[in-house]
Design a protein around this motif. Structure first.
Motif: not given
Length: 328
Positions: A174-177, A208-212
């Motif tokens: 899996g991947a997280v971003g 994924i998330t647009p958060q910092s």
């Protein structure tokens, strides 16, 4: 000033602007007069007189993102002992803010500009293409630069991370971003592509998330990933904050790393090698990119069109540590 140093006005000007062109004896006399009179050059007046300042504009997407500390160090080291000053603008990952800052910087007549990546607005690209000064785009590779560029291929880096995990025997990666600027997205695209090629991809396993990004966010993203699919046996984190957070969350859950969960991080900041277990990571040459960018810019300022390699791929390196199983 010239009278106090008993030299011509031209010698004073040359000593201030290009001291290497003045004899040591003359330079000492002028510098002594400067100290006695407390003279400080006026950048605005200099710009009016010469149609250019000694400022080099640097646009970064974040001044709080530790990734850019090494880039800055390379730029500062390369500009040290020159007559140029680095003026920094923070675009906050906003293309419109970057566009506005480019306009502001260009009105100040910089000697050169360094900007991050290729994802400028059409208007910003037009301003950079028409700039009176050399421009270097950094931290990216793969598109023709507006003028010059130095960076690495983010998609290829994400692909390499996936290939490593697959070769280590992990089968449900899996991947997280986070943040999701164009470079982050291309890392994840490369990871997805490598997994798809061997039939190991499930889009459900990308969170994924647009958060910092932050360490805390890395913990939460791994938590979300495992809640979606408990069979996940490896995770690619698109920066080190997330990688460290994922490792902490795995340890909190008593998940054995690398036996039950392999973790591959990105950028390879110093902290990654001091974690337990130490994090496998894609190491990016951030200091070298900063140093090469300023070197290219200074060479082009001194002699226009002298830089022959105008689109440089620095590459990246996979650093294998204990957070992933050994291949084979």
């Amino acid at each position: 000033m010239a009278k106090a140093a008993n030299v011509s006005a031209i010698t004073v000007s040359r000593t201030i602007r290009s001291p290497e062109l003045v004899s040591p004896q003359m330079r000492i006399r002028v510098e002594e007069a400067i100290r006695k009179l407390g003279y400080s050059p006026d950048p605005a007046a200099s710009a009016l007189a010469s149609k250019v300042t000694y400022n080099i504009g640097l646009l970064l997407p974040s001044l709080t993102n530790t990734v850019f500390e090494d880039v800055l160090e390379g730029i500062y080291q390369g500009s040290e002992d020159t007559r140029f000053f680095i003026q920094i603008g923070d675009t906050r990952y906003s293309a419109l803010k970057e566009e506005a800052l480019i306009g502001t910087f260009l009105r100040q007549k910089p000697a050169g500009l360094i900007v991050t990546g290729f994802e400028q607005t059409e208007k910003a690209r037009g301003m950079l293409a028409g700039a009176h000064c050399p421009v270097v785009q950094i931290m990216d590779f793969g598109e023709p630069p507006i003028d010059m560029s130095v960076g690495f291929d983010h998609e290829a880096a994400g692909y390499a991370a996936a290939r490593h995990l697959i070769e280590c025997g992990y089968r449900t990666p899996g991947a997280v971003g986070a943040r999701l600027d164009s470079r982050s997205r291309r890392r994840l695209d490369g990871f997805r592509k490598a997994c798809q090629e061997v039939g190991l991809w499930d889009e459900h396993r990308m969170v994924i998330t647009p958060q910092s990004s932050s360490v805390g966010l890395g913990r939460h993203l791994l938590e979300e990933l495992l809640s979606r699919d408990q069979s996940v046996d490896a995770v690619f984190c698109n920066n080190d904050d997330l990688g460290i957070g994922a490792l902490m969350e795995a340890r909190r859950r008593l998940i054995s790393v690398p036996e039950q969960l392999g973790i591959c991080s990105f950028h390879d900041m110093e902290m990654t090698q001091h974690m337990y277990p130490a994090l496998t990571a894609i190491a990016t040459p951030r200091f070298q990119i900063g140093k090469m960018a300023i070197d290219m810019l200074l060479a082009e300022i001194e002699e226009p069109h002298s830089v022959k390699r105008r689109n440089i791929d620095t590459g990246f390196k996979l650093v294998v540590r204990d957070s992933t199983r050994r291949a084979g």
